[in-house]
Every structure is written in C-alpha cells, then in structure tokens.
Design a protein around this motif. Structure first.
Motif, PDB file in Angstrom:
ATOM      1  N   UNK A 352     -55.692   8.052   3.235  1.00  0.00           N
ATOM      2  CA  UNK A 352     -56.287   8.942   2.243  1.00  0.00           C
ATOM      3  C   UNK A 352     -55.301   9.381   1.165  1.00  0.00           C
ATOM      4  N   UNK A 353     -54.041   9.610   1.534  1.00  0.00           N
ATOM      5  CA  UNK A 353     -53.121  10.257   0.605  1.00  0.00           C
ATOM      6  C   UNK A 353     -51.941   9.387   0.148  1.00  0.00           C
ATOM      7  N   UNK A 354     -51.640   8.297   0.860  1.00  0.00           N
ATOM      8  CA  UNK A 354     -50.476   7.485   0.495  1.00  0.00           C
ATOM      9  C   UNK A 354     -50.861   6.390  -0.496  1.00  0.00           C
ATOM     10  N   UNK A 355     -49.868   5.917  -1.210  1.00  0.00           N
ATOM     11  CA  UNK A 355     -50.043   4.816  -2.159  1.00  0.00           C
ATOM     12  C   UNK A 355     -49.374   3.574  -1.584  1.00  0.00           C
ATOM     13  N   UNK A 356     -50.158   2.553  -1.184  1.00  0.00           N
ATOM     14  CA  UNK A 356     -49.558   1.361  -0.563  1.00  0.00           C
ATOM     15  C   UNK A 356     -48.681   0.562  -1.505  1.00  0.00           C
ATOM     16  N   UNK A 357     -48.768   0.830  -2.807  1.00  0.00           N
ATOM     17  CA  UNK A 357     -47.949   0.092  -3.763  1.00  0.00           C
ATOM     18  C   UNK A 357     -46.571   0.732  -3.929  1.00  0.00           C
ATOM     19  N   UNK A 358     -46.398   1.932  -3.367  1.00  0.00           N
ATOM     20  CA  UNK A 358     -45.102   2.603  -3.392  1.00  0.00           C
ATOM     21  C   UNK A 358     -44.405   2.394  -2.046  1.00  0.00           C
ATOM     22  N   UNK A 359     -43.114   2.661  -2.012  1.00  0.00           N
ATOM     23  CA  UNK A 359     -42.369   2.509  -0.780  1.00  0.00           C
ATOM     24  C   UNK A 359     -42.797   3.519   0.273  1.00  0.00           C
ATOM     25  N   UNK A 360     -42.665   3.137   1.540  1.00  0.00           N
ATOM     26  CA  UNK A 360     -43.067   4.027   2.637  1.00  0.00           C
ATOM     27  C   UNK A 360     -42.319   5.351   2.585  1.00  0.00           C
ATOM     28  N   UNK A 361     -41.058   5.293   2.189  1.00  0.00           N
ATOM     29  CA  UNK A 361     -40.244   6.512   2.168  1.00  0.00           C
ATOM     30  C   UNK A 361     -39.959   6.996   0.752  1.00  0.00           C
ATOM     31  N   UNK A 362     -40.814   6.610  -0.173  1.00  0.00           N
ATOM     32  CA  UNK A 362     -40.712   7.148  -1.528  1.00  0.00           C
ATOM     33  C   UNK A 362     -41.186   8.600  -1.536  1.00  0.00           C
ATOM     34  N   UNK A 363     -40.740   9.346  -2.528  1.00  0.00           N
ATOM     35  CA  UNK A 363     -41.153  10.754  -2.637  1.00  0.00           C
ATOM     36  C   UNK A 363     -42.672  10.846  -2.737  1.00  0.00           C
ATOM     37  N   UNK A 364     -43.275   9.900  -3.442  1.00  0.00           N
ATOM     38  CA  UNK A 364     -44.737   9.884  -3.610  1.00  0.00           C
ATOM     39  C   UNK A 364     -45.462   9.857  -2.276  1.00  0.00           C
ATOM     40  N   UNK A 365     -44.895   9.195  -1.281  1.00  0.00           N
ATOM     41  CA  UNK A 365     -45.564   9.081   0.015  1.00  0.00           C
ATOM     42  C   UNK A 365     -45.027  10.038   1.070  1.00  0.00           C
ATOM     43  N   UNK A 366     -43.757  10.397   0.979  1.00  0.00           N
ATOM     44  CA  UNK A 366     -43.171  11.280   2.001  1.00  0.00           C
ATOM     45  C   UNK A 366     -43.751  12.697   1.908  1.00  0.00           C
ATOM     46  N   UNK A 367     -43.906  13.218   0.701  1.00  0.00           N
ATOM     47  CA  UNK A 367     -44.377  14.604   0.539  1.00  0.00           C
ATOM     48  C   UNK A 367     -45.797  14.787   1.095  1.00  0.00           C
ATOM     49  N   UNK A 368     -46.778  13.965   0.691  1.00  0.00           N
ATOM     50  CA  UNK A 368     -48.114  14.142   1.285  1.00  0.00           C
ATOM     51  C   UNK A 368     -48.150  13.861   2.781  1.00  0.00           C
ATOM     52  N   UNK A 369     -47.283  12.955   3.247  1.00  0.00           N
ATOM     53  CA  UNK A 369     -47.227  12.683   4.690  1.00  0.00           C
ATOM     54  C   UNK A 369     -46.759  13.918   5.448  1.00  0.00           C
TER      55      UNK A 369
END
Length: 465
Positions: A352-369
């Motif tokens: 729901x919240x992560x972007x699969x085109x960004x890295x798993x540990x990018x800020x874009x994905x780490x913060x919502x995770x």
C-alpha cells in the motif's frame, strides 16, 4: 517503439523458458511484482529455512492450552483428535504445496494465499473471503503474542513479588514494545535465524512443561481428587467437545503456507515437504508430550494454560528457577511467533505505501515502513491489553478461521487445480475432509460463541487475569 511492444516485452520477460523451467517469476520485474512481494516475500531461503518458519508458525505457546482441550474431550477424544489433526494438516499442507508448485511450473508463482484464491476460485473470493480471513487470523495471532508474553512476564513477576502492584496490561505493553522493535526486520527471509532459535525454544519449554507436570503428578502436591471425567451436564459436555476440537485445530493452524513457500529460492519442488518433516517432528515431540503429561497430572482441573496449574494459592509447585527459565523461553518464543504472523500485515502495508521502483532502504520506503508497522503493532498491543482472554479467543479463531484455511481450502484448491477423477480415492478423501470440516466450522463456532457468553460475566476491559 510500437504501442504493443512494451506489453509484448513484459509478457516475454515473465514467461521466459528459463523461468518456467525453474518454476518462478523473475523477482526483478517490478511491473509484475508489487512492493510487498519484492521487499517482504523475498525468495532466497532453503528448505531448512522453510522448516524453521513452519515450526515457528505452528508450534507456539498455544500448546500450553492442549491439556485444557483434553478436559473438554477426555482421554480418547483428546488423543484421537490430536492425532487426526496432525495427519490431516500434514496432508493438507502438502496439497497446498503441490498446487503452488504446479502453478509455479506454469510460470505463475503464487506468493500469497489470496493469489491462490484469485487464480483458482476467482478475484471475488480472494478480495472478500480468503484475504480478509487470513488477515484476521494473522493479526489475531499478533494480538495474542504480546498477551502470551505479558502473561509469562507477569508469572515471573509474581514468583518474586506475589503482591506487587503491576497489572497484566503493564507487562503486555512491555512485550508490545519488544514486538515494535522486531517488527522493523525488513523481510520474512530475514527471520530465518530468529526462527531457528524459536525452534529450539519451543522444544525446550515443551520439555520443561512435560517434566514439570510429571514431577508434580508424582509429588505430594498432586491433586488429591484427580479425575478424568467430563464436567457439567451432557449439553455442556457436547459443546465442550467441539470447543476442544476448535482449540486443537488452532494449535495445528498455520494459515501462511503460501507465504512461507514464497521465501524458498527456486526451484521449489520438494523443498516444502522436507520443511514440513522438520516441523512435524517438533510437533509430535511437543504437542503429545505436553497434552498427555499435563492432563495426566491435573485431570479435569487443567486450566486454560497449563502453567497456571504450576502455582497453587500463589505458591510455586516447582523450583522458582525452573519456572523462571520455562517462562523466559515461552516469552522469547512468543515474540518470534508474533513477528512471523506480522509478515502478511507487513506485506499488505508495503504493497500500500512503498514504491517498488525505489530502493528497499531508500528514505521514500523506510519512513512509511517504520510508521505503518509501528502503528499496526501499537493497535495489536492495545487490543491485547483490553481483551486478555486467551483460551476463548483461540477457540473462536479455530472455528471461524483456521479450519477453513487449513482443513477445507487446501482440498478445494487441489481438486479444482488437478481435477482428479471422481472415482479416485484422493477426490473422495479431499471431499470428505472438506465436508466434515465444514460441519465442524458451524458447530465449533456455535460452541465457541456459547462459551464466551457463559464466561462473559468474568470479562472486563484491561482485566488483570
């Protein structure tokens, strides 16, 4: 590039011969696989790892309730259903694995239970029945984890401070905090070492409980009026029988077989069977020894969790160090079980919240995770503190959720996928198991709800049980 060339390229990439031969879909294809599959359900594990995951998902603190289930069923009913449930679930989990392998070989690897339902039964079944049902069971297990851990912490606290002021919800909150940290472990595969430790922990505390029950049963503290007869009038005994069936069904329940198989590196053929053999060795070792020794020692006075029988009038019946060690092992393993059953929730949140085109540990994905996983654990911890009624809740989960997912749907999936002849033994065996289990769902649900109504007078929010 022509308008159709991208779709053609995508189709060629997904169904390439090399992928089909190996039985998997290329995980680097972010167009086909969502963030939940990419980041949580990584296919990197071995069959040993699947065995660790399976053991943690099935063999947990729920085995502490097995002696109580015998008080509802008696010796014959308890041993027979414990054996039948073991055989049936081992069979059904292998059927699920075979269906998953079949679809993977065709180039459509199903990573989640709802994927199976969507492809075999249709999208409506996945969206409105199987998906919500699996989520309810898994999140229910997440609620139960801090509760069981809190009970163990409180038990340890009372050993050293019998009249201390701390309440159960304080200990549940502490366990929720531990879960909050563990919930940030990124993927299911990352839990493999924790689940190996969990395997040894459940075998160790299962042995401790067995030894403790036998010791008390032979000591001067053994119940003076030990009885193995069923309690109450005949109608209570009948409903108690089905309540016991629901509890044992919950003990064998997994509900995340597809997600566990998704963690196995391709080719997957035959690996889940090896993992299930590891798991069921631990099941046979722990389930039968704990249930039989506990029921033998305390008879129909075995309580909802057998550890309660190890205390009498706030006095321990075993050495304090022994009880401390046993509860510490239970506490640690309960945290591992909780994190395993968080994975379907984590997968949904990533999707729901992560972007699969960004890295798993990018800020874009780490913060919502971090935010979404923390919020889910906080909600589960609050619910655990509000509703600390372990045995009755387990019976409800077993009747409404675990029996359909583990005793009915695997048979239906297999028959619809492989279409065995209607004159074959496997067709009628699957049909019989699914039909009989459907009856158990209805009767078990009625029995479980009835028990909650009977016990309602003892319920209150944030009770210190």
């Amino acid at each position: 590039m022509e308008p159709t060339s991208y779709n053609s390229m995508k189709e060629e990439q997904v169904t390439s011969p090399s992928d089909n031969e190996k039985g998997f879909v290329n995980p680097s294809n972010v167009v086909e696989l969502d963030a939940g599959a990419l980041f949580v359900l990584k296919s990197r594990g071995s069959w040993w790892h699947s065995g660790y995951h399976l053991t943690t998902s099935i063999v947990g603190p729920v085995l502490l309730t097995l002696p109580f289930s015998f008080t509802l069923m008696g010796w014959v009913g308890g041993v027979v259903w414990l054996t039948l449930a073991a055989l049936t679930t081992f069979y059904s989990y292998n059927l699920l694995s075979a269906v998953l392998e079949h679809h993977a070989h065709l180039g459509r690897r199903q990573l989640r239970f709802r994927d199976m339902a969507r492809d075999i039964l249709g999208p409506g079944w996945a969206k409105f029945y199987v998906g919500p049902l699996q989520f309810a069971i898994c999140f229910g297990a997440v609620i139960t984890g801090p509760l069981v851990g809190g009970l163990s912490l409180k038990y340890i606290y009372l050993l050293y401070n019998p009249h201390g002021p701390m309440k159960l919800y304080h200990f549940i909150t502490i366990c929720g905090g531990i879960t909050l940290v563990l919930a940030q472990i990124p993927s299911f595969h990352s839990l493999r070492h924790i689940n190996l430790i969990s395997l040894f922990l459940c075998m160790t505390y299962g042995t401790c409980i067995t030894v403790g029950s036998i010791y008390i049963g032979h000591s001067k503290n053994a119940p003076t009026t030990r009885s193995y007869s069923l309690k109450g009038p005949e109608i209570d005994q009948l409903f108690g029988l089905f309540n016991g069936i629901s509890i044992i069904s919950t003990a064998y329940a997994c509900g995340i077989i597809p997600e566990i198989q998704a963690t196995i590196a391709p080719p997957v053929k035959g690996k889940m069977l090896k993992g299930l053999c590891i798991c069921y060795f631990v099941i046979i070792t722990t389930f039968f020894s704990v249930s039989i020794s506990g029921y033998w020692a305390f008879g129909n006075k075995a309580q909802g969790t057998i550890l309660s029988n190890f205390m009498h009038e706030m006095k321990p019946l075993l050495p304090t160090w022994f009880l401390l060690m046993t509860n510490l092992f239970i506490l640690l393993q309960a945290m591992a079980v909780t994190v395993v059953y968080l994975q379907p929730t984590n997968e949904l949140l990533e999707n729901a919240f992560a972007d699969p085109k960004k890295g798993e540990f990018s800020v874009r994905n780490v913060v919502p995770r971090l935010l979404s996983r923390s919020l889910s654990v906080i909600i589960a911890t609050v619910l655990a503190a509000m509703l600390p009624f372990f045995g009755d809740i387990l019976a409800i989960f077993g009747a409404f959720g675990c029996i359909p997912l583990d005793f009915i749907l695997p048979m239906v999936f297999y028959n619809l996928t492989f279409k065995p002849s209607k004159t074959s033994l496997i067709f009628w065996l699957n049909t019989f198991i699914a039909s009989a289990s459907s009856v158990l769902v209805g009767v078990g649900a009625i029995a479980s709800v009835r028990q909650i109504v009977l016990d309602a007078k003892t319920y209150r929010l944030f009770a210190d049980v």
